[in-house]
Every structure is written in structure tokens, then in C-alpha cells.
Scaffold this motif. Structure first.
Motif, mmCIF file in Angstrom:
data_model
loop_
_atom_site.group_PDB
_atom_site.id
_atom_site.type_symbol
_atom_site.label_atom_id
_atom_site.label_comp_id
_atom_site.label_asym_id
_atom_site.label_seq_id
_atom_site.Cartn_x
_atom_site.Cartn_y
_atom_site.Cartn_z
ATOM 1 N N ALA A 460 0.871 -1.156 -0.157
ATOM 2 C CA ALA A 460 -0.019 0.100 -0.109
ATOM 3 C C ALA A 460 0.678 1.293 -0.085
ATOM 4 C CB ALA A 460 -0.897 -0.126 1.122
ATOM 5 N N ALA A 464 0.957 4.164 -3.144
ATOM 6 C CA ALA A 464 0.656 5.477 -2.637
ATOM 7 C C ALA A 464 1.720 6.312 -2.979
ATOM 8 C CB ALA A 464 0.552 5.608 -1.229
ATOM 9 N N ALA A 468 1.678 9.255 -6.128
ATOM 10 C CA ALA A 468 1.892 10.668 -5.722
ATOM 11 C C ALA A 468 2.355 11.708 -7.020
ATOM 12 C CB ALA A 468 2.892 10.737 -4.746
#
Length: 468
Positions: A460, A464, A468
Motif C-alpha cells: 500500500a 501510494a 503521488a
């Protein structure tokens, strides 16, 4: 298809290869001797690069405070027969070995080992014949079980761990290596919940003033994605403490009687204090029940800067008939006020300061105002020491630029460690998610899946950073 056992062996081989690669990096860094005080061989911090000033090491007063506060914490464990995993250039060993009857230092870097060997055998102020030195990884504590250890120390090493699996191995092997009632001190753990704050802060500090705000946003996000070191959410240790991972071989009765987490101490604004924490595990005494999250429970009062202050806390603690426990949640960390505002600006989609210079001016002005009611964590620890209270402080699970603290009167029953109390309190009042369930009946692989996701190497976190 490969079996789970085959995959575990492959992962282990990969982890060991990565650890060996870091050893080669530090062999080279230690050999440079770019921060060696010839008058004081116990302050050799060669290889300790400062992220805010690329190509330079930290200033000596910063390093001295860092190592002395670490040694202060370890000394409180009253080590007599100690093992240090990753002793490096001996900054901890050369300070603590004198109070021990036996001290063994290990490292994967032969350069570091030979430096320490030279000091303890030839320097007139540091002749330590009761010290042993060996080459070993952080996962090999049980090799030294015959030393009858009461303390194992692994400080400033976890950021080079290759995976959550290796971390779990280091903790379980170290707990297995100490005698019942002994301690494992895992220090200087980088906080995964402050990873974005750290990189935003560094990039803001090092960027050219005329860098556009849009470009700065991209650079800060890219730095998170490129992070090579290993960072751990403090919640991982809560999950670990409640699982079979803290039992010999990962099964049976747990060996951890108590576990507590503390933010790093110190006045200096450096990456040592602002983004790292220490974890202490105490092995169950022979015949005693385990329960790492046990202790007297207490209420955490929300910190209100308009009402609360350290002066007001001191008045309560110093009063006649003082309470056994006083605890607060959500205290603004004075060391991270700037970073909290910087992150707020980065996360606001419509915000555009034009240039990094303008951003710095805005954040600095805002931080000067907000900082008036923020609290220095070191002042909190010193207040407790002054008034006869033990202090356990850690960043809040609700907001990592604030911290929670419990003052416990010396002589009172041990309180519930602040990390457990914080998650319990915030889960009830704010819906903050508690660490993943790791009930005793769950097998080791289920636990490890949960732990991997509480690091910056989890699926995860990687996804992420990529997005970004």
C-alpha cells in the motif's frame, strides 16, 4: 509453483544479500574517517551524513546529544552483560561498556570492528579487556546466547533492514538471546508516519530559492518514492507485541512481558530527534505471565494550548498528594511545527506559492506564530525527571506532528505504555484505526502480512508513493 517454504527461503536469501550490501556501503563510509575526533575516539561519526546538508556530516554537538541521550536510556535498563548489534564505530560501546562486566560488540562492517578493536586495546582511556568483538548481522543475536546476556542493543541499524520479515527476525532472536527479565533495546527507528514530512522538509531546505512551487511538489513526492531505507509505523510494534512473533520460533507462549515506545529526546532540530523513536522490549521473567500492553490504565486529556502549559502540568505534579498518572494527547511538537505547516501547504490542491522562496517565507512566518504554543518534548522529559516522574511520550496516531505523554509517579505501578493507551483512546473517540488484529490463533504468515503493510516497503505504501 514454488511452495510457501521455498518463497520464505528466497526472501530470506534476498534479505541477507541486501544486508550484506549495506555492510559494503558502510565499510567504505567508515574508512573515510571524515568525522573523527582524534582527542575523543568515542565520537567517531564518520559516515553519518546530514540529509539537510548533502556531502557533510552532522555537527559534533548534535551527534554528542544524540548518542548521550541514547546511552542514558540504555543505562536505565541497568545492563551488566550486553550485546550490541551494529556497534559501528563504537560510540555506544565506548560509553556503556565500563558499567558492564561483559560487553560484546558486533557489526557487519569489518572496518568498524577493527577501528573499535584498535581503540579498546591501545587507547589508554578506553582499555576494555572485558569487551569482545565479532562480525554478525542484526538477526544473529542468538549466536551469543552463551554470554548469559541481560541486554541486547540494536541502535541506528533498523533503517538498513531489508524487510519487515528481517525486522521480526531481529526482534524475536534478540528476545530469545536475553535471559528472562532482560531487555532488547531497538533504537533510532525511522517513523514511517513522518516519511513525507521528512522529505518535504529536506527538499524545501535544499531547493534553489527560485524553484517553482509546482516543481518542488514533484521533487518532494519523488524523494518519497526513491527512499531506500526502511521505515516502520509504530503500530507495527503494537501488532507484534500481541502476536506469537514474540515467542521463540514464532509459536507458543510469548516472551515479551512489556514493550514501550518513546520518541527520541534532545533539543537539537535534527533528523535524529525529529523523525525517530526507540522501542524497548522486556523479556518475561521465569514463570511470569507475558502481556506487553499491560499496566495501570489512565485517561488521556486532550491538550488545549489555550488552557494547558508545562507550567500548569508542573503545578499539578508538584502539589501535595500528587496523582500517580497524568496523561495528555495531541500536544503540538515544537520540533515539527514547520513540517506540519509545510505538509498542509503541499496537500492543499489549489495552493501555489509561486516559488520555494515564497513558500519558505510563508511557512516560517506561520510557524513562528504557531510555535508559541508548541511544546518541546525534551522539556517534558526533563520536567518528569525534576519532579520524580517517569515519562513515556510518543507521536500521536491521530496526527504525527503532535505527541501523547503519560507522567507516572516513581513507585506507582507501571502504567499502560503510551502507544497502547493512545490507540485505545483514539479508536474510541476519533475512529482512528487500531493496529491490525493479530490474535494468538492466527498463524505467523497472517501476522507478517499485516506487519509488512505497516512499513514503507508494504504494498500500500509503495502504491501510494508511485501514485503521488
Amino acid at each position: 509453483a514454488a511452495s510457501a517454504k521455498d518463497l520464505a527461503k528466497a526472501a530470506s536469501a534476498k534479505d541477507l544479500a541486501e544486508a550484506a550490501a549495506w555492510a559494503a556501503v558502510y565499510d567504505e563510509a567508515y574508512a573515510v574517517n571524515d568525522a573523527l575526533d582524534t582527542a575523543d575516539p568515542s565520537l567517531n561519526f564518520s559516515g553519518y551524513g546530514n540529509s539537510y546538508t548533502p556531502g557533510q556530516v552532522h555537527a559534533p554537538p548534535v551527534v554528542r546529544e544524540w548518542v548521550e541521550t541514547i546511552c542514558g536510556r540504555i543505562a536505565k535498563l541497568q545492563p551488566r552483560r550486553a550485546l550490541e548489534l551494529g556497534c559501528g564505530n563504537g560510540m555506544i560501546l565506548l560509553r556503556l561498556a565500563r558499567q558492564c562486566e561483559r560487553f560484546v560488540g558486533t557489526d557487519l562492517s569489518t572496518t568498524a570492528i577493527e577501528y573499535v578493536r584498535g581503540v579498546i586495546t591501545t587507547h589508554p582511556d578506553f582499555l576494555l579487556p572485558h569487551c569482545g568483538l565479532d562480525t554478525a548481522g542484526a538477526h544473529e543475536a542468538r549466536r551469543f546466547q552463551a554470554e548469559r546476556l541481560d541486554t541486547v542493543v540494536c541502535n541506528g541499524v533498523s533503517m538498513y533492514f531489508p524487510s519487515a520479515d528481517y525486522l521480526a527476525s531481529c526482534v524475536t532472536e534478540s528476545l530469545a538471546a536475553v535471559q528472562p527479565g532482560g531487555h532488547f533495546f531497538l533504537g533510532d527507528v525511522r517513523n514511517a508516519r513522518l516519511l513525507r514530512h521528512f522529505h518535504a522538509s529536506v527538499q524545501c531546505f535544499t531547493a534553489a530559492p527560485d524553484t517553482s512551487f509546482a516543481a518542488f511538489r514533484v521533487t518532494a513526492a519523488s524523494a518519497v518514492k526513491r527512499e531506500k531505507e526502511f521505515l516502520v509505523d509504530p503500530a507495527a510494534f503494537l501488532a507484534m507485541a500481541q502476536s506469537r512473533l514474540l515467542a521463540p520460533g514464532g509459536g507458543g507462549e510469548a516472551t515479551c512481558a512489556r514493550m514501550y515506545v518513546d520518541m527520541r529526546r534532545g533539543w537539537h532540530r535534527s533528523e535524529f530527534g525529529m523523525y525517530r523513536y526507540d522501542v524497548v522490549f522486556r523479556r518475561s521473567a521465569a514463570g511470569a505471565a507475558a502481556g506487553a500492553n499491560g499496566g495501570a490504565r489512565y485517561a488521556l486529556a486532550p491538550w488545549n494550548p489555550a488552557v494547558n502549559s508545562l507550567e500548569a502540568v508542573e503545578a499539578v505534579l508538584a502539589a501535595s498528594g500528587p496523582p500517580d498518572y497524568v496523561a495528555f494527547t495531541g500536544i503540538p511538537d515544537a520540533r515539527l511545527v514547520y513540517e506540519a505547516i509545510l505538509m498542509s501547504e503541499l496537500q492543499a490542491p489549489s495552493r501555489d506559492h509561486g516559488t520555494v522562496a515564497a513558500l519558505r517565507d510563508f511557512v516560517a512566518a506561520r510557524a513562528a506564530e504557531v510555535g508559541k504554543t508548541a511544546v518541546e518534548p525534551e522539556a517534558v522529559y526533563r520536567l518528569g525527571e525534576k519532579l520524580g516522574y517517569e515519562v513515556n511520550a510518543m507521536w500521536s496516531p491521530a496526527e504525527p506532528t503532535t505527541f501523547d505523554v503519560v507522567f507516572s509517579r516513581q513507585g506507582a505501578p507501571d502504567p499502560e505504555p503510551i502507544v497502547f493507551a493512545s490507540y485505545r483512546s483514539h479508536a474510541l473517540s476519533q475512529g482512528i484505526q487500531e493496529p491490525p488484529s493479530v490474535a494468538a490463533e492466527q498463524d505467523q504468515e497472517v501476522v507478517m502480512v499485516a506487519l509488512r503493510e505497516l512499513t514503507n516497503k508494504g504494498a500500500a505504501a509503495v502504491a501510494a508513493a508511485d501514485a503521488a
